[in-house]
Enzyme design. Sequence first.
Site, PDB file in Angstrom:
ATOM      1  N   ALA A  26      33.001 -17.052 -18.475  1.00 43.27           N
ATOM      2  CA  ALA A  26      34.019 -17.811 -19.202  1.00 43.27           C
ATOM      3  C   ALA A  26      33.979 -19.259 -18.760  1.00 43.27           C
ATOM      4  CB  ALA A  26      35.407 -17.227 -18.964  1.00 43.27           C
ATOM      5  N   GLY A  66      28.385 -23.337  -7.840  1.00 42.30           N
ATOM      6  CA  GLY A  66      29.473 -22.403  -8.095  1.00 42.30           C
ATOM      7  C   GLY A  66      29.976 -22.366  -9.517  1.00 42.30           C
ATOM      8  N   GLY A  68      28.457 -21.139 -12.150  1.00 41.43           N
ATOM      9  CA  GLY A  68      28.088 -19.926 -12.880  1.00 41.43           C
ATOM     10  C   GLY A  68      26.703 -19.952 -13.486  1.00 41.43           C
ATOM     11  N   THR A  70      23.699 -18.988 -12.170  1.00 38.19           N
ATOM     12  CA  THR A  70      22.985 -17.732 -11.919  1.00 38.19           C
ATOM     13  C   THR A  70      23.604 -16.591 -12.717  1.00 38.19           C
ATOM     14  OG1 THR A  70      22.475 -18.499  -9.681  1.00 38.19           O
ATOM     15  CG2 THR A  70      22.209 -16.150 -10.124  1.00 38.19           C
ATOM     16  N   HIS A 285      56.749 -39.669   4.717  1.00 33.04           N
ATOM     17  CA  HIS A 285      55.431 -39.953   4.152  1.00 33.04           C
ATOM     18  C   HIS A 285      55.190 -39.120   2.892  1.00 33.04           C
ATOM     19  CE1 HIS A 285      51.135 -41.240   4.723  1.00 33.04           C
ATOM     20  NE2 HIS A 285      50.952 -40.195   3.938  1.00 33.04           N
ATOM     21  N   GLU A 286      55.404 -37.804   2.978  1.00 32.47           N
ATOM     22  CA  GLU A 286      55.137 -36.933   1.830  1.00 32.47           C
ATOM     23  C   GLU A 286      56.141 -37.169   0.704  1.00 32.47           C
ATOM     24  OE1 GLU A 286      52.388 -35.670   1.909  1.00 32.47           O
ATOM     25  OE2 GLU A 286      51.986 -35.722   4.060  1.00 32.47           O
TER      26      GLU A 286
END
Length: 488
Positions: A26, A66, A68, A70, A285-286
């Site tokens: 997909a 990664g 897809g 293969t 900070h965050e």
Amino acid sequence: AASQFGKSKAAVIAEGQIKQTFADVAGCDEAKQDLQEVVEFLRHPERYHQLGARIPHGVLLVGPPGSGKTLLAKAVAGEAKVPYYSISGSDFVEMFVGVGAARVRDLFEQARKSAPCIVFIDEIDAVGRKRGVSLQGGNDEREQTLNQLLVEMDGFGSGQEVIILAATNRPDVLDAALLRPGRFDRQVVVDAPDVRGREMVLRIHARKKPLDASVDLALVARRTAGMVGADLENLLNEAALLAAREGRTRITGRDVDEARDRVLMGPERRSLVVREADRKVTAYHEVGHALAAQLLPHADKAHKLTIVPRGRSLGSALYTPEDRMHHTRAALLDLICVALAGHAAEDVATGQITTGAANDFQKATSIARRMVTEWGMSGAGQLALAQDSSNYLGFGPQPTNYSDHTAQTIDTETALILNSQYDRAHALLTEHAHVLHRLTDELMIRESLSGDDVRTVLAGGLLPDLEVPPLGSSDGPAPSGELTPGPA
């Protein structure tokens, strides 16, 4: 034995043994559509032969690791129900000159006997790199192997029902002779999936996993921008491991959220002893990042901010990015402003700045420099000033394609962008300082806030009461102490 040294190392899977089909892949509909023609040729070759059509015998699958490639090659063999030869590019090359070429001849000889069939060469850049550009000169073994591969691919006539599929994430380093018509003349891009593709990939990997009703795969897809199929599979696997560790029989939405945080930043480090003053600075900070993202019109909004340490970070703000094909100058400036808002929040709230913004500066500087050198979004003009590293041999300083005066202009324009956006973030957070302080107080108590919590406080609303864990529970806030935390 010596007689076996030149034999092919390809793994052979007989007809009908491959169970993967296009239904198991997909997020790459265009790639499947391109390869459907290959399947039809292997199923009904006479339909093409009677019209004199030449089907490409070499198909190159190009995409990030990664994504897809293969799996897609196996799906082609599974759909066509033909034998499948699989080998890596590195399996050809040995220390003895001529062995790789012998293995190529043996592989193609076996393939011709099994036609119609598929030969899949993974990581073909290991053997198909450009010839004559190495600093040490040519590599006789690799170049002889490549030459033999070129000759064998030329040896296929229009009646040869052998399809060569190859995969690489470095198409820029392949030899031009390998990509000419008659060899790998068709390139199929298998890129990172968009939000719809990520949801479809998640549904495929969730088939055999018992998901709770609280798991919203569409929401997970929106919060995993940039992830490829292997990342999404790993995310759901981590969620299943977490659920099993907790003794649950179904995977909950909380497991999936925790798995995403774990994959992106590492496991929680609640045992880390952090001073209260450091927790406070981290919270400001965050909150600075999240508040600026909420106030700026073109910024991606934060969906979670936390001061629970993970990996080497003492806190984090997570965003729900949009899948954009193009980034406007306004959106990039907002992105830089959000990155610098954490540092600005420390100054607005405490009058002091810390070392916790090093990664934010790297991210902001990288974007600003690309705006100047690649995208023509500064006073330096519409020039391509980025260094071209395609022909760089790795010896000595990398040459530039501009003068020293232009280099000084690049530095000046980059600093101008960064300083103006820092001043913008500082002014924005100063204007909304009361919200900054209130959100930080809530974050210090709750340790994590959602994007909805940020919007509620910004609108002047009240957050629901915090659920107090039962006595003896380990889910309470992280302990405070007098030890200095690890590097942020």
